[in-house]
Design a protein around this motif. Structure first.
Motif, mmCIF file in Angstrom:
data_model
loop_
_atom_site.group_PDB
_atom_site.id
_atom_site.type_symbol
_atom_site.label_atom_id
_atom_site.label_comp_id
_atom_site.label_asym_id
_atom_site.label_seq_id
_atom_site.Cartn_x
_atom_site.Cartn_y
_atom_site.Cartn_z
ATOM 1 N N UNK A 339 0.843 -1.187 0.000
ATOM 2 C CA UNK A 339 0.000 0.000 0.000
ATOM 3 C C UNK A 339 0.880 1.238 0.000
ATOM 4 N N UNK A 340 0.367 2.307 -0.580
ATOM 5 C CA UNK A 340 1.032 3.605 -0.498
ATOM 6 C C UNK A 340 0.190 4.505 0.397
ATOM 7 N N UNK A 341 0.781 4.942 1.497
ATOM 8 C CA UNK A 341 0.113 5.808 2.470
ATOM 9 C C UNK A 341 0.437 7.251 2.097
ATOM 10 N N UNK A 342 -0.574 8.004 1.685
ATOM 11 C CA UNK A 342 -0.337 9.324 1.110
ATOM 12 C C UNK A 342 -1.369 10.340 1.614
ATOM 13 N N UNK A 343 -1.044 11.084 2.660
ATOM 14 C CA UNK A 343 -1.993 12.084 3.182
ATOM 15 C C UNK A 343 -2.183 13.234 2.189
ATOM 16 N N UNK A 344 -3.335 13.898 2.204
ATOM 17 C CA UNK A 344 -3.574 15.048 1.313
ATOM 18 C C UNK A 344 -2.561 16.160 1.554
ATOM 19 N N UNK A 345 -2.031 16.703 0.477
ATOM 20 C CA UNK A 345 -1.110 17.840 0.496
ATOM 21 C C UNK A 345 0.166 17.588 1.294
ATOM 22 N N UNK A 346 0.455 16.328 1.593
ATOM 23 C CA UNK A 346 1.698 16.017 2.294
ATOM 24 C C UNK A 346 2.832 15.910 1.288
ATOM 25 N N UNK A 347 3.999 16.429 1.662
ATOM 26 C CA UNK A 347 5.156 16.341 0.770
ATOM 27 C C UNK A 347 5.586 14.888 0.605
ATOM 28 N N UNK A 348 5.557 14.148 1.702
ATOM 29 C CA UNK A 348 6.076 12.775 1.665
ATOM 30 C C UNK A 348 4.980 11.739 1.885
#
Length: 356
Positions: A339-348
């Motif tokens: 899975x790719x964990x990707x918060x909104x507007x997060x750089x990383x």
């Protein structure tokens, strides 16, 4: 249609504390920048790029070298005249006045009355965080400015090919480089524990097996090159271990192997090699590889990520990557993306991978 007076009035009082959280602040900042571009003429933009930015950075570096921000903060940080600041630093008053006018015009300090200034949070931070001020030091002088100035000419000379040759950093500026990376992590990024559900790591811990191995940056193992970790002081729960990630991973069967901003420093073939060395130590069905990196969005990528991408290209012939490109690096090492964990507007984001 709103008048300029109405718009300005709506913006009065806006500051870092005007938002409920960091996500809201970033959203507002990006919207304000987009609005700025809409009201700028082409000449406004060219003027900023070629004159304002250079003059401002030169003024900032001069004032840091003169000790102005530090002396100002240590004296209490109250508003001061240019005469008082010149006396405080021993700098020629005419020179300091010209430098202060430049950075004040960029809203970096505030002119309260004619020829009297007070520090902003940015100016105060330069005095209280040495790593932040260091970004204007050798990192500014020997890396960022020269490499971006030379990049267009280098790319033209090489037939506009994407750079892939390994490069090295001047050993004399390693300290400044690390300070800049420290600031990048401290001010630009989100802690991985806020992105990834760490309870899934802790809850599956096996007795007698290391829990988390932090590669490149007991039950917790911090690894980096021997010269980096020598003499390092950490919490007693953490084991510090000298390790070169281009060699086989010595810690076998850990629950999680964690890398923060490692792969973006390396070309694809070397990044695959790093992943392969970790994969060889992982336990199928149990171990996880957690890659904490900036990801380039397919639509409207964040400016902080695209800037970092060009920095990696000019500095190390490396790059930031898209989700697809990161997936290819993982798969080439005998792993698969969970899975790719990707918060909104997060750089990383965090790419979670396991053995196939």
């Amino acid at each position: 249609m709103a008048s300029a007076d109405q718009l300005i009035a709506n913006l009065e009082g806006l500051n870092l504390n005007s938002f409920a959280n960091e996500l809201e602040r970033v959203r507002a900042r990006d919207a304000l920048f987009e609005a700025l571009r809409k009201v700028q003429t082409p000449w406004d933009i060219v003027w900023d790029h070629n004159w304002v930015n250079g003059a401002t950075n030169a003024s900032i570096k001069t004032l840091i070298e003169a000790g102005l921000f530090t002396e100002w903060a240590e004296s209490g940080g109250a508003p001061k005249t240019t005469t008082e600041l010149a006396e405080l630093t021993g700098v020629d008053e005419v020179l300091i006045k010209r430098m202060l006018r430049q950075i004040s015009g960029q809203q970096l300090i505030t002119e309260t009355v004619p020829d009297t200034y007070k520090p902003t949070p940015w100016a105060t931070a330069l005095a209280t965080d040495p790593a932040l001020a260091s970004c204007y030091g050798e990192f500014y002088a020997q890396l960022n400015n020269p490499m971006f100035r030379s990049l267009p000419y280098f790319l033209k000379k090489t037939g506009f090919k994407n750079p892939t040759d390994d490069l090295a950093i001047n050993s004399e500026m390693v300290g400044s480089f690390h300070a800049a990376m420290q600031c990048h992590s401290k001010y630009n990024l989100t802690s991985w524990c806020e992105v990834y559900p760490t309870d899934s790591i802790v809850g599956a811990k096996k007795e007698g097996v290391p829990l988390v191995v932090d590669v490149g940056d007991g039950s917790l193992v911090l690894q980096d090159l021997p010269d980096v970790v020598r003499g390092m002081k950490v919490d007693k729960a953490i084991s510090v271990q000298g390790y070169d990630f281009f060699t086989p991973q010595p810690v076998k069967g850990a629950r999680a192997y964690f890398m923060h901003n490692v792969l973006h420093d390396w070309t694809d073939d070397l990044a695959v090699k790093i992943n392969e060395n970790i994969a060889s130590a992982m336990e199928k069905g149990y171990s996880r590889l957690l890659i904490h990196e900036s990801l380039i969005s397919s639509a409207k990528p964040l400016a902080r990520v695209t800037t970092s991408d060009l920095t990696m290209m000019a500095c190390l012939s490396a790059k930031e990557r898209t989700e697809s490109e990161c997936g290819q690096l993982v798969e080439s090492a005998g792993l698969k993306v969970v899975k790719i964990w990707r918060p909104p507007l997060s750089v990383e984001s965090i790419i979670e991978a396991e053995l196939v």
